[in-house]
Motif scaffolding. Structure first.
Motif, mmCIF file in Angstrom:
data_model
loop_
_atom_site.group_PDB
_atom_site.id
_atom_site.type_symbol
_atom_site.label_atom_id
_atom_site.label_comp_id
_atom_site.label_asym_id
_atom_site.label_seq_id
_atom_site.Cartn_x
_atom_site.Cartn_y
_atom_site.Cartn_z
ATOM 1 N N THR A 159 -62.309 -64.290 22.890
ATOM 2 C CA THR A 159 -62.302 -64.707 24.300
ATOM 3 C C THR A 159 -63.116 -63.716 25.140
ATOM 4 O O THR A 159 -63.641 -62.737 24.628
ATOM 5 N N GLY A 160 -63.177 -63.987 26.434
ATOM 6 C CA GLY A 160 -63.896 -63.101 27.343
ATOM 7 C C GLY A 160 -65.393 -63.107 27.117
ATOM 8 O O GLY A 160 -66.043 -62.055 27.149
ATOM 9 N N LEU A 161 -65.961 -64.301 26.914
ATOM 10 C CA LEU A 161 -67.379 -64.402 26.573
ATOM 11 C C LEU A 161 -68.254 -64.151 27.800
ATOM 12 O O LEU A 161 -67.907 -64.541 28.915
ATOM 13 N N PRO A 162 -69.418 -63.540 27.594
ATOM 14 C CA PRO A 162 -70.369 -63.377 28.699
ATOM 15 C C PRO A 162 -70.952 -64.725 29.115
ATOM 16 O O PRO A 162 -70.950 -65.690 28.335
ATOM 17 N N ILE A 240 -77.491 -74.321 16.704
ATOM 18 C CA ILE A 240 -77.539 -74.786 18.094
ATOM 19 C C ILE A 240 -76.243 -75.510 18.443
ATOM 20 O O ILE A 240 -75.708 -75.364 19.552
ATOM 21 N N ALA A 241 -75.709 -76.280 17.491
ATOM 22 C CA ALA A 241 -74.420 -76.948 17.713
ATOM 23 C C ALA A 241 -73.317 -75.918 17.933
ATOM 24 O O ALA A 241 -72.412 -76.131 18.756
ATOM 25 N N ALA A 242 -73.392 -74.800 17.224
ATOM 26 C CA ALA A 242 -72.408 -73.728 17.414
ATOM 27 C C ALA A 242 -72.458 -73.194 18.838
ATOM 28 O O ALA A 242 -71.423 -72.957 19.471
ATOM 29 N N LEU A 243 -73.662 -73.009 19.359
ATOM 30 C CA LEU A 243 -73.813 -72.531 20.733
ATOM 31 C C LEU A 243 -73.254 -73.560 21.721
ATOM 32 O O LEU A 243 -72.582 -73.193 22.699
ATOM 33 N N THR A 249 -66.200 -74.783 24.940
ATOM 34 C CA THR A 249 -64.815 -74.319 24.833
ATOM 35 C C THR A 249 -64.603 -72.942 25.441
ATOM 36 O O THR A 249 -63.462 -72.551 25.695
ATOM 37 N N ALA A 250 -65.701 -72.179 25.628
ATOM 38 C CA ALA A 250 -65.652 -70.824 26.196
ATOM 39 C C ALA A 250 -64.864 -69.845 25.323
ATOM 40 O O ALA A 250 -64.382 -68.823 25.813
ATOM 41 N N VAL A 251 -64.759 -70.136 24.027
ATOM 42 C CA VAL A 251 -64.123 -69.220 23.072
ATOM 43 C C VAL A 251 -64.856 -69.311 21.734
ATOM 44 O O VAL A 251 -65.580 -70.276 21.476
ATOM 45 N N GLY A 252 -64.630 -68.317 20.902
ATOM 46 C CA GLY A 252 -65.060 -68.399 19.518
ATOM 47 C C GLY A 252 -63.840 -68.696 18.672
ATOM 48 O O GLY A 252 -62.980 -67.834 18.491
#
Length: 332
Positions: A159-162, A240-243, A249-252
């Motif tokens: 979480t906490g993505l730039p 690109i789909a991963a990005l 979702t704003a998370v990994g």
């Protein structure tokens, strides 16, 4: 002394990109999409609103992008069961590197895409150099990518993505509707690959290799090198789909993409691409992805339980494959 003028024979292969919606393989899916849309427009008051249409596109953009890579591989008579797991690993690589501050966010994105490309290249090497069946190769790679995702993430959601990683999930106004930048990128990718497959020699070679690999090889097409490139390019598309998934979702999420491999195959099949290779288009795949999105969205608006959405999708896939098989028998 006399001179003779020769006229080049017309090129054969994939239809031009602008004819994608009119080609035989996409007429049926397009009709199904229009009928489904008309049905839900009649049964619900909100289906045709701009906000709902935008939502449908957002819901299908990740699987749709995965399905672009899946289309490339199925056109060569292969299949990729590992794409969802590869996408999930690429997303974890991007997010962990960016959040940990190991590298700048843009470099983290690039490394995540490169990792996915490497997985695609590994699939291609095993298929072309060792002549392993694509089904077995990608089934094994699914497990490898799945395990690495959970090992590298330590089973934790990032979480906490730039903002660089979530930018494609942001919206801009288009009339009275908010549209995400990720949706625009996904549509641009469909148009790009429609052009590549329909208007270039590379696209004709992809179709020819899937239709008759030995004949393609005898005409001078480097089929093994072509297949290797197709699998590597598909891996790049999965990155690109991963990005797009991370931005939405704003998370990994290490649990992401677990059924997206089957959903991408569903989109390809419903879009009229033959599982036997050589026939189909990414425009058809876009239509197939939208069919799934429209059905799930429409049934949800009608209050139908999600299990029936899965049931209907499964029936549609069986019907699409049956039509493809019958069509092949008639052309023999």
């Amino acid at each position: 002394m006399t001179t003779t003028t020769t006229t080049a024979a017309p090129a054969t292969g994939a239809p031009p990109a602008w004819r994608g919606l009119l080609s035989g393989s996409t007429v049926g899916p397009l009709a199904a999409l229009l009928l489904a849309s008309a049905f839900f427009a009649i049964r619900t008051d909100t289906f045709l609103t701009g906000g709902n249409i935008s939502l449908i596109i957002q819901q299908v953009m990740v699987v749709g992008t995965l399905a672009i890579g899946q289309t490339l591989i199925i056109l060569t008579a292969g299949i990729d069961l590992s794409n969802g797991a590869i996408m999930a690993f690429g997303g974890i690589v991007m997010t962990k590197l960016a959040v940990d501050g190991t590298v700048p966010p843009l470099v983290a994105i690039l490394l995540g895409i490169l990792v996915c490309t490497a997985f695609g290249l590994a699939n291609g090497m095993l298929v072309t150099r060792i002549s392993l069946p694509p089904f077995i190769v990608t089934l094994g790679m699914l497990n490898v990518a799945f395990a690495l995702t959970h090992i590298y993430s330590n089973e934790e959601t990032v979480t906490g993505l730039p903002s660089s990683l979530t930018f494609l999930g942001e919206t801009f106004p288009l009339g009275r509707t908010d549209v995400t930048y990720g949706s625009v990128l996904a549509i641009a990718l469909f148009l790009l690959f429609a052009y590549l497959l329909g208007q270039t020699a590379w696209g004709r070679h992809v179709h020819a290799t899937g239709n008759a690999p030995e004949s393609a090889r005898l005409t001078g097409i480097p089929t093994k090198r072509l297949l290797l490139g197709v699998y590597a390019l598909a891996g790049t598309v999965y990155g690109i789909a991963a990005l797009l998934l991370v931005a939405r979702t704003a998370v990994g999420d290490p649990k992401a993409g677990q059924t997206d491999n089957l959903d991408s195959i569903t989109a390809v099949v419903l879009g009229g691409t033959s599982l036997f290779g050589g026939r189909g288009s990414v425009i058809g795949t876009l239509i197939g992805a939208l069919i799934v999105g429209v059905i799930r969205n429409g049934l949800q608006l009608m209050g139908v339980r999600s299990i029936y959405q899965i049931l209907i999708t499964g029936v549609l896939v069986i019907l699409a494959v049956t039509v493809d098989q019958l069509s092949r028998r008639r052309t023999r």
